[in-house]
Design a protein around this motif. Structure first.
Motif, PDB file in Angstrom:
ATOM      1  N   ILE A  87       7.186 -40.129 -75.167  1.00 18.89           N
ATOM      2  CA  ILE A  87       6.999 -41.550 -74.911  1.00 18.89           C
ATOM      3  C   ILE A  87       6.877 -41.857 -73.422  1.00 18.89           C
ATOM      4  O   ILE A  87       6.083 -42.722 -73.034  1.00 18.89           O
ATOM      5  CB  ILE A  87       8.141 -42.382 -75.553  1.00 18.89           C
ATOM      6  CG1 ILE A  87       7.894 -43.878 -75.374  1.00 18.89           C
ATOM      7  CG2 ILE A  87       9.488 -41.978 -75.012  1.00 18.89           C
ATOM      8  CD1 ILE A  87       6.624 -44.403 -75.981  1.00 18.89           C
ATOM      9  N   GLU A  88       7.596 -41.166 -72.571  1.00 15.85           N
ATOM     10  CA  GLU A  88       7.491 -41.442 -71.136  1.00 15.85           C
ATOM     11  C   GLU A  88       6.077 -41.167 -70.626  1.00 15.85           C
ATOM     12  O   GLU A  88       5.535 -41.926 -69.831  1.00 15.85           O
ATOM     13  CB  GLU A  88       8.514 -40.625 -70.361  1.00 15.85           C
ATOM     14  CG  GLU A  88       9.947 -41.091 -70.540  1.00 15.85           C
ATOM     15  CD  GLU A  88      10.914 -40.283 -69.698  1.00 15.85           C
ATOM     16  OE1 GLU A  88      11.097 -40.633 -68.522  1.00 15.85           O
ATOM     17  OE2 GLU A  88      11.467 -39.299 -70.228  1.00 15.85           O
ATOM     18  N   ARG A  89       5.485 -40.079 -71.091  1.00 19.96           N
ATOM     19  CA  ARG A  89       4.116 -39.761 -70.680  1.00 19.96           C
ATOM     20  C   ARG A  89       3.148 -40.834 -71.152  1.00 19.96           C
ATOM     21  O   ARG A  89       2.250 -41.247 -70.401  1.00 19.96           O
ATOM     22  CB  ARG A  89       3.706 -38.388 -71.248  1.00 19.96           C
ATOM     23  CG  ARG A  89       2.277 -37.990 -70.875  1.00 19.96           C
ATOM     24  CD  ARG A  89       1.839 -36.733 -71.618  1.00 19.96           C
ATOM     25  NE  ARG A  89       1.782 -36.938 -73.059  1.00 19.96           N
ATOM     26  CZ  ARG A  89       0.759 -37.539 -73.683  1.00 19.96           C
ATOM     27  NH1 ARG A  89      -0.277 -38.017 -72.993  1.00 19.96           N
ATOM     28  NH2 ARG A  89       0.777 -37.668 -74.998  1.00 19.96           N
ATOM     29  N   ARG A  90       3.335 -41.302 -72.372  1.00 24.77           N
ATOM     30  CA  ARG A  90       2.440 -42.333 -72.905  1.00 24.77           C
ATOM     31  C   ARG A  90       2.568 -43.633 -72.113  1.00 24.77           C
ATOM     32  O   ARG A  90       1.575 -44.296 -71.804  1.00 24.77           O
ATOM     33  CB  ARG A  90       2.743 -42.583 -74.380  1.00 24.77           C
ATOM     34  CG  ARG A  90       2.468 -41.394 -75.275  1.00 24.77           C
ATOM     35  CD  ARG A  90       2.595 -41.751 -76.744  1.00 24.77           C
ATOM     36  NE  ARG A  90       2.557 -40.582 -77.606  1.00 24.77           N
ATOM     37  CZ  ARG A  90       2.347 -40.622 -78.905  1.00 24.77           C
ATOM     38  NH1 ARG A  90       2.173 -41.796 -79.506  1.00 24.77           N
ATOM     39  NH2 ARG A  90       2.331 -39.520 -79.621  1.00 24.77           N
ATOM     40  N   LEU A  91       3.798 -44.013 -71.805  1.00 22.60           N
ATOM     41  CA  LEU A  91       4.003 -45.236 -71.037  1.00 22.60           C
ATOM     42  C   LEU A  91       3.420 -45.094 -69.633  1.00 22.60           C
ATOM     43  O   LEU A  91       2.872 -46.062 -69.082  1.00 22.60           O
ATOM     44  CB  LEU A  91       5.499 -45.569 -70.965  1.00 22.60           C
ATOM     45  CG  LEU A  91       6.166 -45.929 -72.295  1.00 22.60           C
ATOM     46  CD1 LEU A  91       7.657 -46.169 -72.091  1.00 22.60           C
ATOM     47  CD2 LEU A  91       5.514 -47.160 -72.937  1.00 22.60           C
ATOM     48  N   GLU A  92       3.533 -43.910 -69.050  1.00 20.77           N
ATOM     49  CA  GLU A  92       2.948 -43.651 -67.729  1.00 20.77           C
ATOM     50  C   GLU A  92       1.443 -43.869 -67.761  1.00 20.77           C
ATOM     51  O   GLU A  92       0.852 -44.485 -66.859  1.00 20.77           O
ATOM     52  CB  GLU A  92       3.269 -42.227 -67.300  1.00 20.77           C
ATOM     53  CG  GLU A  92       2.785 -41.877 -65.897  1.00 20.77           C
ATOM     54  CD  GLU A  92       3.601 -42.531 -64.813  1.00 20.77           C
ATOM     55  OE1 GLU A  92       2.967 -43.166 -63.937  1.00 20.77           O
ATOM     56  OE2 GLU A  92       4.830 -42.424 -64.821  1.00 20.77           O
ATOM     57  N   GLN A  93       0.805 -43.405 -68.834  1.00 27.06           N
ATOM     58  CA  GLN A  93      -0.641 -43.592 -68.967  1.00 27.06           C
ATOM     59  C   GLN A  93      -0.990 -45.060 -69.132  1.00 27.06           C
ATOM     60  O   GLN A  93      -1.950 -45.561 -68.521  1.00 27.06           O
ATOM     61  CB  GLN A  93      -1.154 -42.780 -70.160  1.00 27.06           C
ATOM     62  CG  GLN A  93      -1.100 -41.277 -69.964  1.00 27.06           C
ATOM     63  CD  GLN A  93      -1.562 -40.519 -71.188  1.00 27.06           C
ATOM     64  OE1 GLN A  93      -1.413 -40.978 -72.329  1.00 27.06           O
ATOM     65  NE2 GLN A  93      -2.117 -39.327 -70.982  1.00 27.06           N
ATOM     66  N   TYR A  94      -0.210 -45.780 -69.956  1.00 26.07           N
ATOM     67  CA  TYR A  94      -0.496 -47.194 -70.198  1.00 26.07           C
ATOM     68  C   TYR A  94      -0.232 -48.056 -68.974  1.00 26.07           C
ATOM     69  O   TYR A  94      -0.792 -49.144 -68.845  1.00 26.07           O
ATOM     70  CB  TYR A  94       0.321 -47.706 -71.383  1.00 26.07           C
ATOM     71  CG  TYR A  94      -0.295 -47.398 -72.728  1.00 26.07           C
ATOM     72  CD1 TYR A  94      -1.609 -47.767 -73.010  1.00 26.07           C
ATOM     73  CD2 TYR A  94       0.432 -46.745 -73.720  1.00 26.07           C
ATOM     74  CE1 TYR A  94      -2.182 -47.495 -74.243  1.00 26.07           C
ATOM     75  CE2 TYR A  94      -0.134 -46.477 -74.960  1.00 26.07           C
ATOM     76  CZ  TYR A  94      -1.443 -46.849 -75.213  1.00 26.07           C
ATOM     77  OH  TYR A  94      -2.015 -46.582 -76.436  1.00 26.07           O
ATOM     78  N   LYS A  95       0.615 -47.581 -68.083  1.00 25.90           N
ATOM     79  CA  LYS A  95       0.903 -48.358 -66.869  1.00 25.90           C
ATOM     80  C   LYS A  95      -0.355 -48.560 -66.037  1.00 25.90           C
ATOM     81  O   LYS A  95      -0.444 -49.493 -65.235  1.00 25.90           O
ATOM     82  CB  LYS A  95       1.992 -47.652 -66.044  1.00 25.90           C
ATOM     83  CG  LYS A  95       2.496 -48.466 -64.861  1.00 25.90           C
ATOM     84  CD  LYS A  95       3.073 -49.798 -65.318  1.00 25.90           C
ATOM     85  CE  LYS A  95       3.508 -50.654 -64.147  1.00 25.90           C
ATOM     86  NZ  LYS A  95       3.877 -52.021 -64.579  1.00 25.90           N
ATOM     87  N   CYS A  96      -1.345 -47.737 -66.259  1.00 29.67           N
ATOM     88  CA  CYS A  96      -2.613 -47.849 -65.526  1.00 29.67           C
ATOM     89  C   CYS A  96      -3.510 -48.941 -66.091  1.00 29.67           C
ATOM     90  O   CYS A  96      -4.594 -49.197 -65.538  1.00 29.67           O
ATOM     91  CB  CYS A  96      -3.347 -46.509 -65.550  1.00 29.67           C
ATOM     92  SG  CYS A  96      -2.444 -45.156 -64.781  1.00 29.67           S
ATOM     93  N   GLU A  97      -3.087 -49.564 -67.187  1.00 29.20           N
ATOM     94  CA  GLU A  97      -3.877 -50.626 -67.813  1.00 29.20           C
ATOM     95  C   GLU A  97      -3.360 -51.986 -67.334  1.00 29.20           C
ATOM     96  O   GLU A  97      -2.324 -52.458 -67.792  1.00 29.20           O
ATOM     97  CB  GLU A  97      -3.776 -50.556 -69.337  1.00 29.20           C
ATOM     98  CG  GLU A  97      -4.359 -49.300 -69.948  1.00 29.20           C
ATOM     99  CD  GLU A  97      -5.886 -49.313 -69.952  1.00 29.20           C
ATOM    100  OE1 GLU A  97      -6.484 -50.372 -69.616  1.00 29.20           O
ATOM    101  OE2 GLU A  97      -6.469 -48.281 -70.304  1.00 29.20           O
ATOM    102  N   PRO A  98      -4.046 -52.648 -66.425  1.00 28.99           N
ATOM    103  CA  PRO A  98      -3.528 -53.891 -65.847  1.00 28.99           C
ATOM    104  C   PRO A  98      -3.343 -55.032 -66.843  1.00 28.99           C
ATOM    105  O   PRO A  98      -2.535 -55.928 -66.616  1.00 28.99           O
ATOM    106  CB  PRO A  98      -4.552 -54.252 -64.768  1.00 28.99           C
ATOM    107  CG  PRO A  98      -5.798 -53.518 -65.159  1.00 28.99           C
ATOM    108  CD  PRO A  98      -5.333 -52.263 -65.830  1.00 28.99           C
TER     109      PRO A  98
END
Length: 276
Positions: A87-98
């Protein structure tokens, strides 16, 4: 600046949207931005926030794509598997979506104890670090577990969708009000003034039916933690967009201009990080 803080888009699929049963036949079709925009314009609403209706990451991507194509879709509440080992990796990726503000799950379709699941709690614990909100979609009988969830994470922004769906049609109030009062004691919890007509008698509701519930959430949450939302197109099973908006607009008509601006826009901007 008026904002609709809760509505949905979908391309209707009988299997994926099996929750839309025969009684909800009116919404068994596609609902896309071009369908909503005239409704928003008619009520002087400048922007909206799109909320997931399907528990897949494809749904999240679908909504983000719409948000990137239509500037007035200011933010998205998507879905991610909070219990996933990565989940941390997924959230890290989504953080790039403004345009991604946060997440929601259909908790009302699970048992209340799902909010005590260790993996779920671990996922929730990571949201604050990445700056994500969480929408809580539940029925009143879930409120005690929801209260404990929100209390465990005092710095995590939570918002109750649809006043936690009180049984307006049956006039149910006691248990709902008891726990709403406790939820309101938590400063990290807001409440959406949304989804009310679908909890009432779909074909025969009147504005007076909602007054006790609106009185209670307004008294306890205050005007700085209430967010207007239409729950379009789900609301269409019980009323038009205009009827839903007018219901809230009429109730708050005698409040101060600053209070109305908060409920119909500024609170959503603050909670979801919306900028113009």
């Amino acid at each position: 600046m008026k904002i609709d803080s809760h509505q949905h888009f979908w391309k209707y699929d009988p299997a994926r949207h099996a929750w839309i049963d025969e009684s909800m036949y009116k919404i068994r079709r596609d609902f896309l931005p071009e369908d909503l925009w005239p409704e928003l314009q008619a009520r002087g609403i400048s922007a909206c926030l799109a909320v997931q209706a399907d528990e897949t990451e494809n749904e999240t991507r679908f909504l983000l794509d719409l948000g990137n194509r239509f500037d007035w879709i200011k933010k998205v509440v998507g879905w991610v598997d909070l219990k996933a080992p990565d989940i941390e990796r997924r959230l890290e990726q989504y953080k790039c979506e403004p345009k991604l503000a946060g997440f929601r799950a259909i908790l009302q379709s699970q048992e209340p104890e799902a909010m005590e699941d260790d993996a779920f709690l671990k996922g929730i614990s990571h949201l604050e670090r990445f700056g994500f909100t969480y929408d809580v979609l539940i029925f009143p009988r879930y409120l005690d577990k929801a209260y404990e969830l929100c209390r465990k994470f005092p710095n995590q922004p939570f918002v109750l969708d649809h006043l936690a769906k009180p049984g307006i049609k049956a006039g149910e109030f006691a248990n709902w009000s008891k726990w709403i009062a406790k939820m309101a004691e938590l400063p990290n919890v807001c409440c959406k003034v949304s989804g009310m007509v679908t909890e009432a008698n779909w074909s025969n509701w009147k504005s007076e039916d909602f007054k006790p519930y609106l009185d209670f959430v307004t008294e306890h949450f205050g005007t700085d933690r209430l967010l207007y939302g239409s729950d379009w197109p789900v609301c269409l099973v019980a009323g038009t967009y205009s009827e839903v908006f007018d219901l809230a607009d009429s109730y708050f008509q005698n409040f101060s201009e600053s209070e109305k601006q908060a409920i119909f826009g500024k609170n959503a901007m603050r909670f979801y990080g919306i900028q113009f």
